[in-house]
Design a protein around this motif. Structure first.
Motif, PDB file in Angstrom:
ATOM      1  N   THR A  61       0.800  -1.230   0.000  1.00 52.57           N
ATOM      2  CA  THR A  61       0.000   0.000   0.000  1.00 52.57           C
ATOM      3  C   THR A  61       0.832   1.279   0.000  1.00 52.57           C
ATOM      4  O   THR A  61       0.519   2.204  -0.760  1.00 52.57           O
ATOM      5  CB  THR A  61      -0.995  -0.022   1.179  1.00 52.57           C
ATOM      6  OG1 THR A  61      -1.764  -1.228   1.084  1.00 52.57           O
ATOM      7  CG2 THR A  61      -1.924   1.161   1.157  1.00 52.57           C
ATOM      8  N   PHE A  64       2.016   3.306  -3.283  1.00 49.33           N
ATOM      9  CA  PHE A  64       1.047   3.943  -4.184  1.00 49.33           C
ATOM     10  C   PHE A  64       0.381   5.129  -3.510  1.00 49.33           C
ATOM     11  O   PHE A  64       0.196   5.141  -2.297  1.00 49.33           O
ATOM     12  CB  PHE A  64      -0.030   2.925  -4.595  1.00 49.33           C
ATOM     13  CG  PHE A  64       0.508   1.747  -5.337  1.00 49.33           C
ATOM     14  CD1 PHE A  64       0.623   1.772  -6.713  1.00 49.33           C
ATOM     15  CD2 PHE A  64       0.911   0.606  -4.647  1.00 49.33           C
ATOM     16  CE1 PHE A  64       1.132   0.682  -7.399  1.00 49.33           C
ATOM     17  CE2 PHE A  64       1.416  -0.485  -5.318  1.00 49.33           C
ATOM     18  CZ  PHE A  64       1.537  -0.453  -6.701  1.00 49.33           C
ATOM     19  N   ASP A  65       0.008   6.087  -4.312  1.00 52.03           N
ATOM     20  CA  ASP A  65      -0.747   7.239  -3.822  1.00 52.03           C
ATOM     21  C   ASP A  65      -2.241   6.944  -4.004  1.00 52.03           C
ATOM     22  O   ASP A  65      -2.960   7.691  -4.659  1.00 52.03           O
ATOM     23  CB  ASP A  65      -0.334   8.499  -4.582  1.00 52.03           C
ATOM     24  CG  ASP A  65      -0.916   9.759  -3.972  1.00 52.03           C
ATOM     25  OD1 ASP A  65      -1.254   9.730  -2.768  1.00 52.03           O
ATOM     26  OD2 ASP A  65      -1.049  10.767  -4.699  1.00 52.03           O
ATOM     27  N   SER A  67      -5.796   4.858  -1.990  1.00 48.44           N
ATOM     28  CA  SER A  67      -6.331   4.398  -0.704  1.00 48.44           C
ATOM     29  C   SER A  67      -6.180   2.888  -0.578  1.00 48.44           C
ATOM     30  O   SER A  67      -6.076   2.168  -1.575  1.00 48.44           O
ATOM     31  CB  SER A  67      -7.803   4.788  -0.585  1.00 48.44           C
ATOM     32  OG  SER A  67      -8.586   4.039  -1.497  1.00 48.44           O
TER      33      SER A  67
END
Length: 128
Positions: A61, A64-65, A67
């Motif tokens: 997680t 990455f930019d 959610s």
């Protein structure tokens, strides 16, 4: 699912050796659709290249930019395509590559070494 058994190997010739039937094309398209997104390609690469063969979602997680639910959605699509699998351990989920699927994709796209495509002459070296 494509590439899951010896029967699939027998019934699914390489893309360059025989035309796919409709069912084979539908199954193969699902896999390529899953690979058709840059985030999913990166996730697959991160999982496949991880030392030890598996990676916790908690390590994926932050790369990455996006959610966490979005990352989970992308991972779900890769799982549905048969490219990865996972296991929950406590609060975390660990993912690993399904090498049989990537091997199957490679075999579908590979032609026998040295053989030209049907109806084409072998390539010759260009003149200087």
């Amino acid at each position: 699912m494509l590439g899951r058994s010896d029967e699939a190997d027998a019934c699914c010739p390489g893309l360059l050796s025989a035309p796919l039937d409709e069912g084979q094309a539908v199954e193969l398209a699902k896999v390529f659709k899953a690979l058709g997104d840059p985030v999913r390609l990166r996730l697959l690469s991160m999982i496949a290249s991880r030392a030890g063969g598996e990676v916790c979602v908690c390590d994926l997680t932050p790369a990455f930019d996006l959610s966490q639910p979005t990352i989970s959605h992308h991972l779900k699509l890769l799982r549905q395509a048969g490219l990865i699998d996972c296991e929950r351990r406590g609060t975390w989920v660990y993912y690993w590559l399904v090498p049989e699927m990537t091997d199957r994709l490679a075999s579908i796209l590979t032609r026998p070494a040295g053989e030209p495509l049907p109806g084409r002459a072998p390539a010759t070296a260009a003149a200087p």
